[in-house]
Design a protein around this motif. Structure first.
Motif, mmCIF file in Angstrom:
data_model
loop_
_atom_site.group_PDB
_atom_site.id
_atom_site.type_symbol
_atom_site.label_atom_id
_atom_site.label_comp_id
_atom_site.label_asym_id
_atom_site.label_seq_id
_atom_site.Cartn_x
_atom_site.Cartn_y
_atom_site.Cartn_z
ATOM 1 N N ASN B 233 0.883 -1.167 0.000
ATOM 2 C CA ASN B 233 0.000 0.000 0.000
ATOM 3 C C ASN B 233 0.923 1.220 0.000
ATOM 4 O O ASN B 233 1.729 1.376 0.915
ATOM 5 N N VAL B 234 0.843 2.046 -1.019
ATOM 6 C CA VAL B 234 1.842 3.108 -1.191
ATOM 7 C C VAL B 234 1.209 4.500 -1.145
ATOM 8 O O VAL B 234 0.045 4.691 -1.476
ATOM 9 N N GLU B 235 2.031 5.459 -0.760
ATOM 10 C CA GLU B 235 1.633 6.875 -0.751
ATOM 11 C C GLU B 235 1.727 7.449 -2.164
ATOM 12 O O GLU B 235 2.566 7.012 -2.953
ATOM 13 N N PRO B 236 0.933 8.436 -2.481
ATOM 14 C CA PRO B 236 1.051 9.070 -3.803
ATOM 15 C C PRO B 236 2.392 9.781 -3.966
ATOM 16 O O PRO B 236 2.970 10.262 -2.986
ATOM 17 N N SER C 174 -3.176 9.760 -11.275
ATOM 18 C CA SER C 174 -2.821 11.125 -10.858
ATOM 19 C C SER C 174 -1.777 11.121 -9.754
ATOM 20 O O SER C 174 -1.036 12.088 -9.601
ATOM 21 N N GLY C 175 -1.681 10.035 -8.997
ATOM 22 C CA GLY C 175 -0.679 9.965 -7.948
ATOM 23 C C GLY C 175 0.710 9.630 -8.452
ATOM 24 O O GLY C 175 1.657 9.575 -7.666
ATOM 25 N N GLY C 176 0.852 9.361 -9.768
ATOM 26 C CA GLY C 176 2.181 9.209 -10.335
ATOM 27 C C GLY C 176 2.543 7.816 -10.834
ATOM 28 O O GLY C 176 3.680 7.590 -11.245
ATOM 29 N N ASN D 125 7.209 20.426 -23.608
ATOM 30 C CA ASN D 125 6.509 21.291 -22.647
ATOM 31 C C ASN D 125 7.056 21.109 -21.234
ATOM 32 O O ASN D 125 6.355 21.329 -20.265
ATOM 33 N N ASN D 126 8.301 20.671 -21.132
ATOM 34 C CA ASN D 126 8.891 20.474 -19.808
ATOM 35 C C ASN D 126 8.058 19.583 -18.901
ATOM 36 O O ASN D 126 7.908 19.849 -17.712
ATOM 37 N N ASP D 127 7.507 18.532 -19.470
ATOM 38 C CA ASP D 127 6.786 17.565 -18.642
ATOM 39 C C ASP D 127 7.717 16.945 -17.614
ATOM 40 O O ASP D 127 8.916 16.771 -17.868
ATOM 41 N N LYS D 128 7.156 16.578 -16.487
ATOM 42 C CA LYS D 128 7.858 15.650 -15.605
ATOM 43 C C LYS D 128 7.637 14.243 -16.168
ATOM 44 O O LYS D 128 6.497 13.859 -16.474
ATOM 45 N N GLU D 129 8.714 13.475 -16.338
ATOM 46 C CA GLU D 129 8.615 12.074 -16.749
ATOM 47 C C GLU D 129 9.058 11.205 -15.588
ATOM 48 O O GLU D 129 10.147 11.405 -15.050
ATOM 49 N N ARG D 130 8.209 10.266 -15.206
ATOM 50 C CA ARG D 130 8.620 9.278 -14.194
ATOM 51 C C ARG D 130 8.707 7.921 -14.888
ATOM 52 O O ARG D 130 7.709 7.406 -15.382
ATOM 53 N N PHE D 173 3.810 10.605 -17.531
ATOM 54 C CA PHE D 173 4.096 12.025 -17.789
ATOM 55 C C PHE D 173 3.109 12.912 -17.044
ATOM 56 O O PHE D 173 1.908 12.586 -16.963
ATOM 57 N N SER D 174 3.612 14.034 -16.571
ATOM 58 C CA SER D 174 2.763 14.940 -15.793
ATOM 59 C C SER D 174 1.599 15.488 -16.610
ATOM 60 O O SER D 174 0.564 15.854 -16.067
ATOM 61 N N GLY D 175 1.737 15.523 -17.923
ATOM 62 C CA GLY D 175 0.639 16.006 -18.765
ATOM 63 C C GLY D 175 -0.458 14.985 -18.982
ATOM 64 O O GLY D 175 -1.458 15.279 -19.623
ATOM 65 N N GLY D 176 -0.270 13.750 -18.462
ATOM 66 C CA GLY D 176 -1.354 12.774 -18.506
ATOM 67 C C GLY D 176 -1.153 11.567 -19.383
ATOM 68 O O GLY D 176 -2.057 10.742 -19.497
#
Lengths: 238, 238, 238, 238
Positions: B233-236, C174-176, D125-130, D173-176
């Motif tokens: 169970n993880v945090e956002p 949305s949490g990543g 657009n300088n997205d954050k990429e995880r 990506f932060s943009g969805g």
């Protein structure tokens, strides 16, 4: 009722005009033998196209209105125009189905879609070929026995293809070889099925099991979508 | 220098004690024949384990310290404790390599990892088996010729396995069958390789090519990670 | 006309009786909400089965006459009888389709068929989930937009599954996190589809896109064959 | 001791000479930044090659003596000579490894090997990429955390590639959007790895995790064989 399935059978159509034995087996060409098979279904609209027609019979209008294409070629792969081969590839990536037969393993559209050599071993020696159905649940194998036999040209491994998405048939040859004789790949929004039998000097396209596989494959290859290529610059959704 | 590779060879070890012909081929058991092969490498630490030892020789300590396991079983699959079979499966999912040999296609750990029947056709009739290397670039095929021959029990398709990640060997049998004889699957963080030869009444584990494949497979199956199961169970993060 | 498709919807059916919020969303149980969806099609014969019925509602007669099964479970996976889980697995291997929903990732039949942990990350935090259709040509994606959104429990990678035969949907949270939300595997003569949405405290099974995917999947999972297991001793063909 | 690994880093090398921001990040070109990374290993022999050299720096001698090639291109894919792209493809099919970086998804050698459009969505657009590691046991992921972050150009699904043999990384990506950011395919006797990061206006090739992946991939792509193409006519074995 489903829309009719629009099939284009492409054939090199050279051997039939030049070699008496082939002419005897396929007097109007391999494409006509297959056209009769598919045409008898009632819900399949069949066209044929051959190498020596203008645009090899594959005009933009024909490609545009084709759901599934069959491809038989052998001695004249190099004569196929690169732009037309690229068009066939593009149509597969948009959703069209492609059934590649026998020596079509070296056809330009197949090689372009596989990205690999598509090479193999071969021998014309009246081998007995026993085709084993290794994935009997696949729609292409519906009604096909667990194994069936042909007298045929031998094709042997290693076969220079990407690992198939699905391996449906594997052949045993009396001369001692094996071969992945029926295999599928998804490419873009379309699908490709390769089916080995059909050397021009053997009556394989009159064989009931071979015909069953071809008919099954044509139906299985029906497109589900048509999506043209694009590489869009998009706005963020968040 | 790399850490030594810790290998555990599991063998049912019944036929060797009961059937003179098998005892002659493998006087100290199939596991000892394979242990000598691997032990001669110098950098492989070999242990053996057999069905009739306590915990079938697969105590938690042994499992904990095994990088790669080999599995040969035939007539007594049902005598393997379910909890121990589950432990072997768990260790593969954590990263351990598993090489399943011949009649091990019906071993509990293999069936648990595949999720399918693992059934096949079979015949003890001194068939000639010709093994074709269909993926010569695979590390398990290093130094193995394009084809080699054995006299063996026949195994035939359809083989009740999930489509392999990699099909490395396909066998031809003189009686008319074909079989996917060498195949790999990633399961969890570990890998499984199945290799067909090795019926107890044939000297297959003395064959140079079979031994080459086994040695290659053991090295290829070396774990890359060890990751215990978890469902956190993880945090956002955003 | 095709034979009717015989579908059995299995539901744990505990949360709906114990948690007011869930009862409000699914007053007669998740199974009934899905039964209404499928039943409205006209050509689908729908039955339901729940954990607390005798044999969990999955008697041999029910299993025998089921073409496609849906499975929703969460808090009581362990209460499912091992023999019944094995029966469901056996039926899939014979050809039955299985649609596993949401927390069914930990259901016994799914874990048995995958052979792996099926673990994942999770969080109940009203995440926004955006489901991306990465294989729009797959029949399960027919009529589904390129992306659609839900408010849902988060499931995150790594997901402890074998590499899917086909990855159809991937979720963005949305949490990543990301997650392979729709995937298929052939197992034996049947097929398995996993579809992520459907936490009991959200109205996901009332969402039009989720319902479209479920309906598509049920049709796509229709069996093509029924082949009982066997491991025959066979005579040579040559 | 193993033979040195002979790596050729191919770079289009245009942006660095034209755009001050890119020149600042990669003053001697992206290829030099990567050459320093690989060269520091000691056992890797690094060469570079760029578009505007004769033969794009990929003479027959260079191709002949390359074990693993890296490929970065963006604005000038069309200027790559078709014959040289075909040569790179041929070398992969013979056994060479190919690491395709970022906008190389549209490079001629990659498109030829995939056979598909290789199209995607994009946004600067300088997205954050995880980047999520979904297959932590893969050698390319060794030492890479479960997730790591970059600021980057966005690439989004659907990505027009054949279903990967192995999906190692998936990006959020932060943009969805989501994207399969690390994937492998076997083609012929060689392997291809695609790794997404590396837009020229971001310092991604200075990021420790990105560098770790590139180094891992280069080692993992080491050839196991070199097998030239052939389609031999063979004598029967029986």
């Amino acid at each position: 009722m489903a829309d009719p399935l629009r099939v284009t059978i492409w054939n090199e159509y050279r051997h039939e005009k030049e070699i008496p034995k082939v002419a005897e087996l396929y007097p109007e060409g391999i494409h006509q033998t297959l056209a009769e098979l598919l045409g008898a279904e009632g819900d399949i609209e069949v066209r044929t196209a051959t190498l020596d027609e203008p645009s090899h019979g594959l005009t933009p209008e024909v490609l545009e209105s084709t759901d599934v294409m069959l491809w038989w070629g052998h001695c004249a792969h190099d004569e196929v125009d690169d732009a037309i081969a690229a068009d066939v590839q593009r149509r597969v990536l948009e959703g069209m189905g492609l059934l590649v037969l026998h020596s079509g393993h070296y056809a330009k559209p197949f090689k372009r879609l596989m990205g690999s050599t598509c090479s193999l071993k071969w021998r014309e020696n009246n081998d007995k070929e026993r085709i084993w159905t290794v994935m009997p649940s696949h729609p292409v194998a519906a009604g096909v026995p667990e194994h069936f036999e042909l007298v045929e040209e031998m094709y042997g491994e290693p076969f220079g293809i990407p690992e198939p998405d699905e391996t449906v048939f594997i052949s045993w040859f009396s001369g001692g070889e094996v071969f992945r004789s029926g295999a599928s790949w998804r490419r873009g929004h379309g699908r490709v099925f390769y089916f080995r039998p059909g050397h021009e000097t053997y009556p394989s396209y009159h064989d009931a099991n071979v015909r069953r596989v071809i008919l099954n494959a044509v139906r299985w290859l029906r497109p589900t979508v048509r999506i043209p290529d694009g590489c869009p610059n998009v706005e963020p959704l968040e």
